[in-house]
Design a protein around this motif. Structure first.
Motif, PDB file in Angstrom:
ATOM      1  N   PRO A  95     -33.249  12.611  -0.266  1.00 18.30           N
ATOM      2  CA  PRO A  95     -32.702  11.261  -0.051  1.00 18.30           C
ATOM      3  C   PRO A  95     -31.284  11.279   0.532  1.00 18.30           C
ATOM      4  CG  PRO A  95     -33.773  11.396  -2.189  1.00 18.30           C
ATOM      5  CD  PRO A  95     -33.720  12.796  -1.643  1.00 18.30           C
ATOM      6  N   SER A  96     -30.547  12.370   0.305  1.00 24.32           N
ATOM      7  CA  SER A  96     -29.200  12.523   0.853  1.00 24.32           C
ATOM      8  C   SER A  96     -29.240  13.434   2.078  1.00 24.32           C
ATOM      9  CB  SER A  96     -28.264  13.121  -0.198  1.00 24.32           C
ATOM     10  OG  SER A  96     -27.081  13.620   0.388  1.00 24.32           O
ATOM     11  N   ALA A  97     -28.774  12.918   3.214  1.00 26.64           N
ATOM     12  CA  ALA A  97     -28.727  13.736   4.433  1.00 26.64           C
ATOM     13  C   ALA A  97     -27.833  14.948   4.244  1.00 26.64           C
ATOM     14  CB  ALA A  97     -28.241  12.894   5.611  1.00 26.64           C
ATOM     15  N   GLY A  98     -26.738  14.766   3.529  1.00 28.28           N
ATOM     16  CA  GLY A  98     -25.811  15.871   3.289  1.00 28.28           C
ATOM     17  C   GLY A  98     -26.439  16.990   2.493  1.00 28.28           C
ATOM     18  N   GLN A  99     -27.201  16.623   1.464  1.00 33.68           N
ATOM     19  CA  GLN A  99     -27.843  17.656   0.644  1.00 33.68           C
ATOM     20  C   GLN A  99     -28.974  18.341   1.393  1.00 33.68           C
ATOM     21  OE1 GLN A  99     -28.452  17.135  -3.567  1.00 33.68           O
ATOM     22  NE2 GLN A  99     -27.204  15.279  -3.603  1.00 33.68           N
ATOM     23  N   ALA A 100     -29.695  17.584   2.231  1.00 38.35           N
ATOM     24  CA  ALA A 100     -30.742  18.190   3.052  1.00 38.35           C
ATOM     25  C   ALA A 100     -30.129  19.208   4.013  1.00 38.35           C
ATOM     26  CB  ALA A 100     -31.498  17.112   3.826  1.00 38.35           C
ATOM     27  N   LEU A 101     -29.037  18.835   4.668  1.00 38.64           N
ATOM     28  CA  LEU A 101     -28.366  19.742   5.605  1.00 38.64           C
ATOM     29  C   LEU A 101     -27.827  20.976   4.888  1.00 38.64           C
ATOM     30  CD1 LEU A 101     -26.304  17.509   8.060  1.00 38.64           C
ATOM     31  CD2 LEU A 101     -28.153  19.082   8.635  1.00 38.64           C
ATOM     32  N   ALA A 102     -27.241  20.785   3.727  1.00 41.74           N
ATOM     33  CA  ALA A 102     -26.681  21.915   2.983  1.00 41.74           C
ATOM     34  C   ALA A 102     -27.761  22.932   2.646  1.00 41.74           C
ATOM     35  CB  ALA A 102     -25.998  21.421   1.711  1.00 41.74           C
ATOM     36  N   ALA A 103     -28.931  22.448   2.196  1.00 39.34           N
ATOM     37  CA  ALA A 103     -30.032  23.356   1.850  1.00 39.34           C
ATOM     38  C   ALA A 103     -30.553  24.071   3.093  1.00 39.34           C
ATOM     39  CB  ALA A 103     -31.152  22.573   1.173  1.00 39.34           C
ATOM     40  N   ILE A 104     -30.687  23.343   4.189  1.00 41.71           N
ATOM     41  CA  ILE A 104     -31.181  23.933   5.435  1.00 41.71           C
ATOM     42  C   ILE A 104     -30.235  25.011   5.937  1.00 41.71           C
ATOM     43  CG2 ILE A 104     -31.507  23.448   7.901  1.00 41.71           C
ATOM     44  CD1 ILE A 104     -32.725  20.734   7.017  1.00 41.71           C
ATOM     45  N   ASN A 105     -28.946  24.702   5.993  1.00 41.42           N
ATOM     46  CA  ASN A 105     -27.984  25.650   6.564  1.00 41.42           C
ATOM     47  C   ASN A 105     -27.739  26.854   5.663  1.00 41.42           C
ATOM     48  OD1 ASN A 105     -27.599  24.295   8.987  1.00 41.42           O
ATOM     49  ND2 ASN A 105     -26.067  22.924   8.104  1.00 41.42           N
ATOM     50  N   GLU A 106     -27.835  26.653   4.356  1.00 38.10           N
ATOM     51  CA  GLU A 106     -27.743  27.798   3.437  1.00 38.10           C
ATOM     52  C   GLU A 106     -28.908  28.751   3.664  1.00 38.10           C
ATOM     53  OE1 GLU A 106     -27.723  28.795  -1.373  1.00 38.10           O
ATOM     54  OE2 GLU A 106     -27.660  26.719  -0.683  1.00 38.10           O
ATOM     55  N   SER A 107     -30.106  28.184   3.854  1.00 39.57           N
ATOM     56  CA  SER A 107     -31.287  29.009   4.105  1.00 39.57           C
ATOM     57  C   SER A 107     -31.193  29.698   5.466  1.00 39.57           C
ATOM     58  CB  SER A 107     -32.549  28.143   4.032  1.00 39.57           C
ATOM     59  OG  SER A 107     -33.705  28.940   4.114  1.00 39.57           O
ATOM     60  N   GLN A 108     -30.638  29.006   6.456  1.00 37.85           N
ATOM     61  CA  GLN A 108     -30.450  29.606   7.779  1.00 37.85           C
ATOM     62  C   GLN A 108     -29.543  30.837   7.697  1.00 37.85           C
ATOM     63  OE1 GLN A 108     -33.013  27.840   9.892  1.00 37.85           O
ATOM     64  NE2 GLN A 108     -31.412  28.552  11.252  1.00 37.85           N
ATOM     65  N   GLN A 109     -28.446  30.696   6.971  1.00 37.80           N
ATOM     66  CA  GLN A 109     -27.503  31.815   6.834  1.00 37.80           C
ATOM     67  C   GLN A 109     -28.157  32.985   6.115  1.00 37.80           C
ATOM     68  OE1 GLN A 109     -23.976  31.932   7.917  1.00 37.80           O
ATOM     69  NE2 GLN A 109     -24.585  34.066   7.610  1.00 37.80           N
ATOM     70  N   GLN A 110     -28.887  32.675   5.056  1.00 37.35           N
ATOM     71  CA  GLN A 110     -29.573  33.726   4.304  1.00 37.35           C
ATOM     72  C   GLN A 110     -30.588  34.448   5.186  1.00 37.35           C
ATOM     73  OE1 GLN A 110     -32.081  32.321   1.105  1.00 37.35           O
ATOM     74  NE2 GLN A 110     -31.960  34.274  -0.010  1.00 37.35           N
ATOM     75  N   ALA A 111     -31.341  33.677   5.984  1.00 38.73           N
ATOM     76  CA  ALA A 111     -32.345  34.273   6.865  1.00 38.73           C
ATOM     77  C   ALA A 111     -31.697  35.138   7.938  1.00 38.73           C
ATOM     78  CB  ALA A 111     -33.186  33.171   7.513  1.00 38.73           C
ATOM     79  N   HIS A 112     -30.592  34.676   8.501  1.00 34.21           N
ATOM     80  CA  HIS A 112     -29.874  35.445   9.523  1.00 34.21           C
ATOM     81  C   HIS A 112     -29.429  36.794   8.963  1.00 34.21           C
ATOM     82  CE1 HIS A 112     -27.048  36.292  12.820  1.00 34.21           C
ATOM     83  NE2 HIS A 112     -26.173  36.611  11.881  1.00 34.21           N
ATOM     84  N   ASP A 113     -28.792  36.762   7.798  1.00 36.01           N
ATOM     85  CA  ASP A 113     -28.282  37.993   7.192  1.00 36.01           C
ATOM     86  C   ASP A 113     -29.421  38.935   6.809  1.00 36.01           C
ATOM     87  OD1 ASP A 113     -25.740  36.912   7.451  1.00 36.01           O
ATOM     88  OD2 ASP A 113     -25.666  36.174   5.385  1.00 36.01           O
ATOM     89  N   PHE A 114     -30.495  38.383   6.260  1.00 31.24           N
ATOM     90  CA  PHE A 114     -31.618  39.204   5.808  1.00 31.24           C
ATOM     91  C   PHE A 114     -32.343  39.829   6.992  1.00 31.24           C
ATOM     92  CE2 PHE A 114     -35.668  40.345   3.993  1.00 31.24           C
ATOM     93  CZ  PHE A 114     -35.402  40.627   2.657  1.00 31.24           C
ATOM     94  N   LEU A 115     -32.605  39.019   8.023  1.00 34.25           N
ATOM     95  CA  LEU A 115     -33.330  39.514   9.194  1.00 34.25           C
ATOM     96  C   LEU A 115     -32.566  40.621   9.901  1.00 34.25           C
ATOM     97  CD1 LEU A 115     -35.764  39.297  11.088  1.00 34.25           C
ATOM     98  CD2 LEU A 115     -34.615  37.407  12.254  1.00 34.25           C
TER      99      LEU A 115
END
Length: 338
Positions: A95-115
């Motif tokens: 429901p919060s755009a900010g929280q949706a973005l935070a979850a997406i970008n945290e996962s993006q960073q994790q995926a970048h580092d892991f890959l």
């Protein structure tokens, strides 16, 4: 008398070990494999963007991980009182755009580092069908229950799939020179597309993947699809929806995966991990009994021995649980000498 079609699976070379890092991406069947490997104490990251079905969605997500793309408010849209991303599964919607973005970008960073450090990438493709927004032609990985008239549906050709995967693999090998890739095709039936259309879709994925595996080094194919469709080939191995393989079918595939894709030490560790997991689920009739205390004592010592023997395996959570149970039953802390 044989009741199954025999299948010979060529072992990986090299085989997967517990010291390897595995990134899994793709359809919902990916999550069955990933969850099992995670429970077996492999170092796993699965579906950083959520479930993905088609090769374009998989490739676009992998490119976004390599580039460490950070999404902005303009990349989201609002529907049914929540904010969504066309490039992510609904588990990131909020429901919060900010929280949706935070979850997406945290996962993006994790995926970048892991890959960047991964030893293996397991890609499970589910469908050749691609959905695109009519207004701008953007491919989407999830329709988020938006009206069907907002999308066009396209059955990708073999050439389109090969071109997309080939280019992405080239970039992946530049991004991480040690990376090895395993392809699987999901045995989940996409019946909503139609039986004939589902078979055409799967056939294109199979042909495209085998073209690439035969062409490039460090690419492998694991026959999850064939194990369910051609070896088990019975509706009793599907859930009530007649679409998703059930627990028995999934376990059958996983046993073959472990036998042909993991090394002997990994398989021994898997069995030990299973024993400790079963011990954790054990519910004693009398928690204060001497028998139960002995059971906790031997299990804790076994977990400690495994951590000493295989320092890359983490039993911290299990140890904390057993020590808590020990304290509750004895009123004192645990000592390996007790």
């Amino acid at each position: 008398m044989d009741f199954q079609v025999p299948i010979r699976i060529k072992p990986l070379d090299p085989l997967i070990t517990h010291q390897d890092k595995l990134l899994l991406i793709g359809s919902c069947f990916t999550e069955h494999i990933g969850r099992n490997l995670e429970e077996a104490k492999f170092n796993v990251l699965q579906n950083p963007s959520g479930i993905l079905f088609d090769p374009i969605g998989v490739c676009n997500s992998l490119v976004a991980y390599m580039e460490n793309k950070q999404y902005a408010a303009g990349d989201l849209f609002e529907l049914n009182e929540a904010w969504h991303s066309w490039m992510h599964h609904s588990r990131f919607s909020h429901p919060s755009a900010g929280q949706a973005l935070a979850a997406i970008n945290e996962s993006q960073q994790q995926a970048h580092d892991f890959l960047k450090q991964a030893d293996w990438l397991l890609i499970t493709l589910g469908s050749s069908f691609v959905y695109k927004l009519k207004e701008n032609g953007q491919p989407v990985v999830n329709c988020h229950k938006a009206p069907a008239q907002e999308f066009t549906k396209h059955l990708s050709t073999i050439e389109e799939i090969v071109t997309m995967l080939d280019g992405t693999i080239y970039r992946l090998f530049q991004f991480n020179p040690k990376l090895k890739i395993i392809f699987t095709i999901s045995p989940v039936r996409h019946i909503r597309d139609g039986v004939t259309e589902n078979n055409r879709s799967k056939a294109r994925l199979i042909e495209a993947v085998h073209h690439l595996v035969n062409k490039l080094d460090r690419l492998y194919y694991f026959p999850a699809y064939e194990l369910v469709i051609d070896v088990l080939r019975d509706y009793r191995f599907y859930d009530i929806d007649m679409v998703h393989p059930n627990y028995q079918a999934t376990q059958f595939v996983l046993e073959h995966f472990k036998a042909s894709c993991t090394d002997e030490t990994a398989r021994l560790i898997i069995e030990e991990v299973k024993r400790i997991a079963l011990a954790r689920r054990h519910r004693p009739f009398n928690p204060a009994s001497q028998q139960h205390r002995q059971f906790l004592h031997s299990t804790m010592n076994k977990a400690r021995e495994l951590m000493e023997l295989y320092p890359w395996i983490d039993f911290t959570e299990e140890m904390a649980y057993f020590e808590s149970e020990w304290s509750d039953s004895t009123g004192s802390g645990f000592s390996s000498k007790q």
